[in-house]
Design an enzyme around this catalytic site. Structure first.
Site, PDB file in Angstrom:
ATOM      1  N   HIS A  50     150.503  36.144 -95.245  1.00 53.40           N
ATOM      2  CA  HIS A  50     150.420  35.723 -96.637  1.00 53.40           C
ATOM      3  C   HIS A  50     151.815  35.629 -97.236  1.00 53.40           C
ATOM      4  CE1 HIS A  50     150.239  40.202 -96.844  1.00 53.40           C
ATOM      5  NE2 HIS A  50     151.193  39.969 -97.726  1.00 53.40           N
TER       6      HIS A  50
HETATM    7  C1  T46 Z   1     152.757  42.769 -97.780  1.00 51.98           C
HETATM    8  C2  T46 Z   1     152.758  43.432 -96.454  1.00 51.98           C
HETATM    9  C3  T46 Z   1     154.122  43.837 -95.979  1.00 51.98           C
HETATM   10  C4  T46 Z   1     145.364  48.036-101.765  1.00 51.98           C
HETATM   11  O1  T46 Z   1     144.267  48.441-102.160  1.00 51.98           O
HETATM   12  N1  T46 Z   1     146.504  48.314-102.446  1.00 51.98           N
HETATM   13  C5  T46 Z   1     147.729  47.920-102.034  1.00 51.98           C
HETATM   14  O2  T46 Z   1     148.731  48.227-102.703  1.00 51.98           O
HETATM   15  C6  T46 Z   1     147.825  47.141-100.836  1.00 51.98           C
HETATM   16  C7  T46 Z   1     149.163  46.654-100.343  1.00 51.98           C
HETATM   17  C8  T46 Z   1     146.671  46.857-100.155  1.00 51.98           C
HETATM   18  N2  T46 Z   1     145.470  47.300-100.605  1.00 51.98           N
HETATM   19  C9  T46 Z   1     144.250  47.022 -99.836  1.00 51.98           C
HETATM   20  C10 T46 Z   1     143.866  45.555 -99.719  1.00 51.98           C
HETATM   21  C11 T46 Z   1     143.200  45.493 -98.356  1.00 51.98           C
HETATM   22  O3  T46 Z   1     141.851  45.825 -98.478  1.00 51.98           O
HETATM   23  O4  T46 Z   1     144.481  47.467 -98.473  1.00 51.98           O
HETATM   24  C12 T46 Z   1     143.895  46.592 -97.534  1.00 51.98           C
HETATM   25  C13 T46 Z   1     144.921  46.055 -96.558  1.00 51.98           C
HETATM   26  O5  T46 Z   1     145.836  45.202 -97.269  1.00 51.98           O
HETATM   27  P1  T46 Z   1     146.442  43.864 -96.641  1.00 51.98           P
HETATM   28  O6  T46 Z   1     145.450  43.256 -95.723  1.00 51.98           O
HETATM   29  O7  T46 Z   1     146.972  43.032 -97.745  1.00 51.98           O
HETATM   30  O8  T46 Z   1     147.652  44.473 -95.761  1.00 51.98           O
HETATM   31  P2  T46 Z   1     148.804  43.691 -94.997  1.00 51.98           P
HETATM   32  O9  T46 Z   1     149.362  44.650 -94.041  1.00 51.98           O
HETATM   33  O10 T46 Z   1     148.332  42.391 -94.467  1.00 51.98           O
HETATM   34  O11 T46 Z   1     149.877  43.340 -96.137  1.00 51.98           O
HETATM   35  C14 T46 Z   1     150.524  44.361 -96.840  1.00 51.98           C
HETATM   36  C15 T46 Z   1     150.615  43.998 -98.334  1.00 51.98           C
HETATM   37  O12 T46 Z   1     149.310  43.702 -98.818  1.00 51.98           O
HETATM   38  C16 T46 Z   1     151.510  42.806 -98.594  1.00 51.98           C
HETATM   39  O13 T46 Z   1     151.814  42.722 -99.971  1.00 51.98           O
HETATM   40  O14 T46 Z   1     153.709  42.078 -98.113  1.00 51.98           O
HETATM   41  O15 T46 Z   1     151.856  44.546 -96.350  1.00 51.98           O
END
Ligand code: T46
Length: 140
Positions: A50
């Site tokens: 993303h």
């Molecule tokens: C990024 C990279 C480096 C939350 O509830 N709060 C939060 O602050 C974050 C970051 C995530 N979440 C929840 C949303 C999803 O259900 O945690 C789950 C996993 O998040 P996500 O799939 O977005 O994780 P990554 O590893 O793909 O991405 C994350 C960050 O979301 C993003 O901003 O830059 O790490």
């Protein structure tokens, strides 16, 4: 590449070990509103996929090793994070993927804003369009 840079933090070394402080506005250019960390990522898992519209972040691999792909429609780079005194700044409008997490790796992230679903662009074709549109606006 644009909106991406490595930040080297200070290391205080003494006979008791090492300590790296990170101070808002001194080591990090933005106000830190949120901190999260990614860990226990299994072998072969790739995360991210993303871009953010406004969010600025600094990624620090505080333990172990991880690779980060940062990409725009014009350029891309792969950065290995394996040093707890080094941060990877990723500004807005950059596609990112995190992969090759070493067993036990912990990726700490400092973020400029609270978690906002509306700031994410999770499809690459939408990201490309958004990126090109924002570049056109910059020229005007
Ligand atoms: C990024 C990279 C480096 C939350 O509830 N709060 C939060 O602050 C974050 C970051 C995530 N979440 C929840 C949303 C999803 O259900 O945690 C789950 C996993 O998040 P996500 O799939 O977005 O994780 P990554 O590893 O793909 O991405 C994350 C960050 O979301 C993003 O901003 O830059 O790490």
């Amino acid at each position: 590449m644009e909106n991406v840079k490595i930040i080297n933090f200070k290391i205080n070394t003494d006979k008791y070990g090492k300590l790296t402080p990170i101070e808002q506005k001194i080591d990090i250019g933005f106000n830190i509103k949120r901190v999260y960390y990614i860990y226990e990522v299994e072998e072969g898992v790739r995360r991210g996929f993303h871009s953010h519209k406004k969010l600025e972040q600094v990624l620090i691999c505080v333990h172990g090793k991880v690779k980060i792909l940062v990409k725009t429609p014009n350029e891309e780079e792969i950065i290995t994070l394996d040093n707890p005194s080094e941060g990877l700044y990723i500004g807005p409008n950059i596609w990112r993927e995190m992969y090759d997490f070493e067993e036990g790796a912990v990726l700490l992230v400092l973020a400029s804003d609270y978690y906002k679903v509306s700031d994410y662009i999770r499809e690459y074709d939408k990201y490309e369009k958004y990126y090109k549109k924002s570049k056109k606006k910059e020229v005007k």
